[in-house]
Design an enzyme around this catalytic site. Structure first.
Site, PDB file in Angstrom:
ATOM      1  CE  LYS A   1      16.319  39.944  42.041  1.00  0.00           C
ATOM      2  NZ  LYS A   1      16.656  38.630  42.561  1.00  0.00           N
TER       3      LYS A   1
ATOM      4  CD  GLU B   1      21.905  41.334  48.716  1.00  0.00           C
ATOM      5  OE1 GLU B   1      21.702  40.124  48.844  1.00  0.00           O
ATOM      6  OE2 GLU B   1      21.799  41.918  47.623  1.00  0.00           O
TER       7      GLU B   1
ATOM      8  CG  HIS C   1       7.988  48.503  66.731  1.00  0.00           C
ATOM      9  ND1 HIS C   1       8.448  47.738  67.777  1.00  0.00           N
ATOM     10  CD2 HIS C   1       7.673  49.712  67.270  1.00  0.00           C
ATOM     11  CE1 HIS C   1       8.373  48.431  68.895  1.00  0.00           C
ATOM     12  NE2 HIS C   1       7.920  49.655  68.619  1.00  0.00           N
TER      13      HIS C   1
ATOM     14  CB  SER D   1      19.847  37.622  38.445  1.00  0.00           C
ATOM     15  OG  SER D   1      19.565  36.249  38.251  1.00  0.00           O
TER      16      SER D   1
END
Ligand code: ARG
Length: 455
Positions: free
Chosen positions: A280, A287, A153, A274
């Site tokens: 970043k 992804e 979970h 970024s």
């Protein structure tokens, strides 16, 4: 190719609508292999002379060579890969070329080409899968001493080795490879000789032709053979599930690479920056892979939907099988390659995993097991430890900071040795059943996979 019956030219729009050569050209090597094998069958059947068969074979090999070199012009007006190659062959060698299509249809031809194509790409996907397993093993070995929380979970559950977590994916990838290899077994049967749908009155030794092409056998029903694309659906399912596995790993990597977890560091080469935020370092590879699993599933849905309403036998709808098939094969192959690289450049961050793994709550189950070993029934032990957890939270003191008499307030079964089971090392060593993450087990699994992958 069908000018006999028609008085009008095909409309330019219909030609553009129906052409497949812009994508099926990639079947050329298999189409040529199939045609050469077929020409040998025609020779054996007495349709071609040895000289004609030789001309066909030489001509086709020349064409293949030119396509490989990028010196062949595929024409949209010739619709598909089959007609492009055949018409060029006939242009070059004349009447022998015009005999090649005897006892054959593009229906059994395409079914054969696609099977050959799937067969060879399956071998490539399995190779990439093994390489990725090896990268996971290597990454696990580099971080084999790192302990981290295991989650259910997405809540901290029990401690595991980082290596144990990676080994879970090695298992998944193994099932993927087995599933894809299984698919290969069923597809390695030759449809050629089924003609348009009802075979031919000219009898070819199909088993002989199949042997030339490395097929294990020949299809037994000509109608099924020209319309069957089960193997495409099976392969796309196997690829989709593998994509789902990569997507799950992506999700883990994305979480781990976040500042909140910080469990791993990805190499600069496999992350992106970024354009706006200078600090970043984004896990784009993971992804993208999570995203690409969506199109793998979409391609599978396309094929199933394509097949569901088809009457027997061949229908032109089947031309729509290729783009989803090619796309899934390209996507999974590249995903596996790029993941192999990314995993090779991934390092576990022990400073972070150690802090997270030393959360004493991770050993609450071990405390319950301790009580079981001291004669308390598990359900009762579970409740005792539940109360102890609430007490620990309320007191803002960890189990390790509590005195024996505090433990004993919750159960008289606690003895002085309770502190031993609060030790992470002891706790890991105790998980020694088959499949559990004791250090010995994890070491043995890493060794087992090393040997298997080297073999
Ligand atoms: N391009 C077709 C396909 O991919 C080849 C078979 C065409 N057969 C036909 N009768 N038009 O399925």
């Amino acid at each position: 190719m069908w000018k006999g019956r028609f008085a009008q030219e095909t409309s330019a729009l219909v030609q553009r609508y129906g052409e497949s050569v812009s994508f099926d050209w990639r079947l050329f090597a298999h189409d040529i292999a199939g045609s050469i094998a077929h020409s040998k069958g025609l020779l054996k059947a007495g349709i071609l002379t040895a000289e004609e068969q030789q001309k066909i074979e030489t001509g086709l090999l020349e064409i293949r060579h030119e396509i490989e070199k990028g010196n062949f012009e595929f024409k949209e007006s010739l619709e598909d890969v089959h007609m492009n190659i055949e018409s060029e062959l006939t242009r070059r060698i004349g009447s022998a070329g015009a005999k090649l299509h005897t006892a054959r249809s593009r229906n059994d031809q395409i079914a054969t080409d696609v099977r050959l194509y799937c067969r060879s790409t399956i071998d490539t996907i399995i190779k990439h899968t093994r390489a990725m397993q090896a990268a996971l093993i290597e990454c696990a070995e580099r971080g084999s001493d790192a302990v981290m929380p295991g989650y259910t979970h997405l809540q901290r559950g029990q401690p595991v080795f980082f290596a144990h977590h990676l080994l879970a994916y090695v298992e998944m990838l193994d099932r993927d490879a087995a599933r894809i290899a299984d698919c290969r077994k069923r597809l390695n049967v030759m449809p050629l000789g089924s003609g348009a749908l009802a075979g031919s009155t000219i009898i070819i030794d199909r088993e002989f032709v199949a042997q030339q092409l490395g097929f294990d056998g020949v299809t037994q029903n000509s109608m099924d053979a020209v319309s069957d694309r089960d193997f495409v659906a099976e392969l796309l399912f196997a690829i989709s599930l593998q994509g789902v596995h990569l997507s799950r790993l992506s999700e883990d990597v994305i979480l781990w690479a976040s500042a909140e977890f910080g469990f791993v560091t990805l190499s600069d080469a496999h992350t992106t920056g970024s354009s706006l935020m200078p600090q970043k370092k984004n896990p784009d590879v993971a992804e993208l892979t999570r995203g690409k699993s969506a199109r793998l599933i979409g391609n599978l849905m396309s094929i199933l939907t394509l097949l569901k309403g088809l009457p027997m036998t061949y229908n032109r709808d089947l031309q729509e099988d290729k783009e989803p098939l090619f796309d899934s094969i390209d996507t999974i192959s590249l995903a596996l390659e790029v993941f192999t690289e990314m995993i090779s450049g991934m390092d576990v961050n022990r400073a972070k995993t150690t802090v997270a793994a030393s959360d004493p709550m991770l050993l609450a189950t071990d405390l319950a097991d301790y009580l079981v070993n001291h004669g308390v029934p598990f359900r009762q032990a579970h409740e005792v430890i539940g109360k102890l957890v609430a007490y620990s939270i309320e007191q803002k003191r960890s189990f390790g900071e509590m005195k024996l008499e505090e433990f004993q307030r919750f159960s008289p079964a606690f003895e002085a040795d309770v502190t031993a089971c609060l030790n992470l090392e002891t706790a890991m060593a105790a998980r020694k059943g088959i499949g559990a993450p004791s250090p010995q087990n994890v070491k043995a699994q890493l060794a087992r996979w090393r040997t298997a992958l080297n073999a």
